[in-house]
Write an enzyme that holds these catalytic residues in place. Structure first.
Site, mmCIF file in Angstrom:
data_model
loop_
_atom_site.group_PDB
_atom_site.id
_atom_site.type_symbol
_atom_site.label_atom_id
_atom_site.label_comp_id
_atom_site.label_asym_id
_atom_site.label_seq_id
_atom_site.Cartn_x
_atom_site.Cartn_y
_atom_site.Cartn_z
ATOM 1 N N GLU A 90 0.818 -1.210 0.000
ATOM 2 C CA GLU A 90 0.000 0.000 0.000
ATOM 3 C C GLU A 90 0.850 1.258 0.000
ATOM 4 O OE1 GLU A 90 -3.196 -2.022 3.037
ATOM 5 O OE2 GLU A 90 -2.554 0.027 3.387
ATOM 6 N N CYS A 103 3.031 8.320 1.738
ATOM 7 C CA CYS A 103 3.579 7.296 2.628
ATOM 8 C C CYS A 103 3.798 6.022 1.803
ATOM 9 C CB CYS A 103 2.566 7.056 3.752
ATOM 10 S SG CYS A 103 3.021 5.702 4.846
ATOM 11 N N CYS A 110 5.626 -7.567 7.054
ATOM 12 C CA CYS A 110 6.723 -7.073 7.892
ATOM 13 C C CYS A 110 7.144 -8.151 8.884
ATOM 14 C CB CYS A 110 6.295 -5.805 8.628
ATOM 15 S SG CYS A 110 7.627 -5.118 9.643
ATOM 16 N N CYS A 114 4.846 -6.166 15.189
ATOM 17 C CA CYS A 114 4.328 -5.408 16.334
ATOM 18 C C CYS A 114 2.863 -5.823 16.567
ATOM 19 C CB CYS A 114 4.403 -3.909 16.055
ATOM 20 S SG CYS A 114 6.099 -3.361 15.754
ATOM 21 N N CYS A 117 -0.122 -3.912 14.729
ATOM 22 C CA CYS A 117 0.038 -3.466 13.338
ATOM 23 C C CYS A 117 -0.461 -4.485 12.317
ATOM 24 C CB CYS A 117 1.513 -3.151 13.088
ATOM 25 S SG CYS A 117 1.873 -2.727 11.378
ATOM 26 N N CYS A 336 -2.031 1.729 7.902
ATOM 27 C CA CYS A 336 -1.396 1.055 6.785
ATOM 28 C C CYS A 336 -1.457 -0.454 6.965
ATOM 29 C CB CYS A 336 0.054 1.519 6.679
ATOM 30 S SG CYS A 336 0.462 1.918 4.994
HETATM 31 N N1 SAH Z 1 8.291 -0.406 10.285
HETATM 32 C C1 SAH Z 1 8.538 0.966 10.482
HETATM 33 C C2 SAH Z 1 7.808 1.851 9.482
HETATM 34 C C3 SAH Z 1 6.416 1.436 9.139
HETATM 35 S S1 SAH Z 1 5.240 1.576 10.458
HETATM 36 C C4 SAH Z 1 8.210 1.393 11.897
HETATM 37 O O1 SAH Z 1 7.614 0.612 12.641
HETATM 38 O O2 SAH Z 1 8.572 2.497 12.254
HETATM 39 C C5 SAH Z 1 5.071 3.346 10.564
HETATM 40 C C6 SAH Z 1 4.443 3.824 11.846
HETATM 41 O O3 SAH Z 1 3.050 3.443 11.898
HETATM 42 C C7 SAH Z 1 5.107 3.228 13.091
HETATM 43 O O4 SAH Z 1 5.375 4.220 14.046
HETATM 44 C C8 SAH Z 1 4.047 2.279 13.586
HETATM 45 O O5 SAH Z 1 4.184 2.058 14.941
HETATM 46 C C9 SAH Z 1 2.755 2.968 13.201
HETATM 47 N N2 SAH Z 1 1.580 2.092 13.154
HETATM 48 C C10 SAH Z 1 1.480 0.825 12.695
HETATM 49 N N3 SAH Z 1 0.223 0.347 12.835
HETATM 50 C C11 SAH Z 1 -0.496 1.335 13.404
HETATM 51 C C12 SAH Z 1 -1.870 1.464 13.814
HETATM 52 N N4 SAH Z 1 -2.736 0.479 13.644
HETATM 53 N N5 SAH Z 1 -2.259 2.639 14.353
HETATM 54 C C13 SAH Z 1 -1.375 3.668 14.497
HETATM 55 N N6 SAH Z 1 -0.095 3.615 14.140
HETATM 56 C C14 SAH Z 1 0.353 2.456 13.603
HETATM 57 FE FE1 SF4 Z 2 6.541 -3.681 10.977
HETATM 58 FE FE2 SF4 Z 2 4.209 -2.610 11.567
HETATM 59 FE FE3 SF4 Z 2 6.004 -2.956 13.481
HETATM 60 FE FE4 SF4 Z 2 6.448 -1.078 11.592
HETATM 61 S S1 SF4 Z 2 4.793 -1.109 13.119
HETATM 62 S S2 SF4 Z 2 7.883 -2.611 12.382
HETATM 63 S S3 SF4 Z 2 5.464 -2.092 9.827
HETATM 64 S S4 SF4 Z 2 4.988 -4.590 12.299
#
Ligand code: SAH
Ligand code: SF4
Length: 349
Positions: A90, A103, A110, A114, A117, A336
């Site tokens: 995306e 973005c 990934c 996390c 996410c 995302c």
């Molecule tokens: N992997 C990298 C970049 C992609 S995620 C990282 O984790 O930094 C980009 C940002 O989106 C990160 O700060 C992540 O914690 C946040 N993010 C992911 N899923 C989310 C959600 N459901 N709601 C809010 N922020 C989210």
């Molecule tokens: Fe990966 Fe999502 Fe964690 Fe960023 S927030 S490192 S995209 S799992």
């Protein structure tokens, strides 16, 4: 197999030379590709047809397409990008006044996983190539209204950028390059969940991009619950981030996705002040965008505005600079990874 968008300038020059073309014709091809965003070799009008055909027989121009798009009422547009092997990633266009931020993604899924996410729900399928990363910018540009241009880029889509630096750095070079998409390095921000060694490699890159570090918690035990695969202690990540600051003179931003009762408690703010309070940085609080499947499974909730404010105030009292991210595109799959999640994909069950 590659596409023309995967090639560096030197590789493109070599390809053109191998097919009987001159150096200036390689520059012309690069211009058509990145400045004009042409989709067919036939559109490269000032190149001889024989050269266009010869190169076209070797490489496709691009290898990604817009598979789907969703426009939210606030103007945010999410594009689902189809890859040549049936995978999807995306990218999201976020207009805000004079600014238009894009973005982009760096991996299919990934590996960091996390808990909150959508991108990490099924782990990683593969890295994106240079062209697959850079083509997201071409697609996004083609969607803008006349007179608008992309002003900012954030590498905050699917994937962990530091785990695909080999493709990301040449792609950013393309995006930054005056002969390419011509976006200033100061307007490009890369976000990482914290890989100190790769952050050092990233620091060695020229030009200097902005770095954002997704911290979520300053306490190792709590952070490990939110970022289960996190291999590095908070102290190491913070050290690497500030070394970046030292080398580049760019202020580090820490991102904290706030989850009710998990990492937004008064004690969590106190620990964060202890760890970051004396450092030059900004903490960006991101109230969690609920992902239905995850909310049910993990029992996660987005905190109320009041809880977010209390957390922000506690950090500010501790001397930290704090911003709170406004929710965008909330009436659609906002966070995302969610659009891909809803795509009929057997791997996504
Ligand atoms: N992997 C990298 C970049 C992609 S995620 C990282 O984790 O930094 C980009 C940002 O989106 C990160 O700060 C992540 O914690 C946040 N993010 C992911 N899923 C989310 C959600 N459901 N709601 C809010 N922020 C989210
Ligand atoms: Fe990966 Fe999502 Fe964690 Fe960023 S927030 S490192 S995209 S799992």
């Amino acid at each position: 197999m590659q596409a023309l968008t995967d090639l560096t300038d030197a590789e493109l020059s070599q390809l053109v030379a191998e097919n009987g073309g001159k150096a200036f014709q390689a520059r012309q091809a690069s211009h058509w590709l990145w400045k004009h965003g042409v989709q067919e070799y036939a559109e490269m009008r000032n190149l001889p047809a024989s050269l266009r055909t010869a190169i076209g027989n070797r490489l496709p121009l691009r290898r990604t397409t817009i598979a789907k798009s969703e426009l939210a009422t606030d103007g945010t547009e999410k594009l689902l990008i189809g890859l040549h092997d049936g995978e999807h990633v995306e990218c999201v266009i976020i207009p805000e006044g004079e600014r238009t931020t894009l973005c982009i993604s760096t991996q299919v899924g990934c590996p960091v996983r996390c808990v909150f996410c959508a991108s990490g729900m099924f782990g990683v399928r593969r890295n994106l190539s240079v062209g697959e990363i850079a083509e997201q910018v071409l697609h996004a540009r083609s969607r803008l209204e006349a007179g608008r241009r992309l002003t900012n880029l954030v590498v905050m889509g699917m994937g962990e950028p530091m785990l695909n630096l080999d493709a990301l750095l040449p792609a950013l070079q393309r995006i930054h390059d005056g002969n390419g998409l011509d976006m200033g390095a100061r307007r490009i921000t890369v976000s990482t969940s914290g890989y100190p060694r790769q952050m050092e490699q990233f620091a060695a890159a020229d030009p200097s991009y902005n770095l954002a570090v997704s911290l979520h918690a300053a306490d190792d035990t709590l952070r490990k619950q939110l970022v289960p695969t996190a291999a590095h202690p908070v102290q190491e990540i913070v050290l690497a981030a500030h070394r970046y600051f030292g080398q580049k003179g760019r202020e580090v931003t820490y991102e904290v996705v706030l989850l009710e009762g998990r990492n937004d408690r008064p004690q969590d703010a106190i620990t964060m002040v202890e760890v970051l309070g004396a450092l030059p940085c900004t903490v960006n609080l991101i109230p969690w965008n609920p992902v239905e499947e995850i909310a049910a499974r993990e029992g996660l909730r987005r905190p109320s505005a009041q809880r977010v404010d209390s957390f922000a105030d506690a950090l500010r009292r501790g001397g930290l600079k704090v911003t709170v991210r406004r929710q965008r595109g909330a009436d659609r799959s906002a966070a995302c990874g969610q659009l891909r999640l809803r795509q009929a994909d057997p791997a996504n069950g």
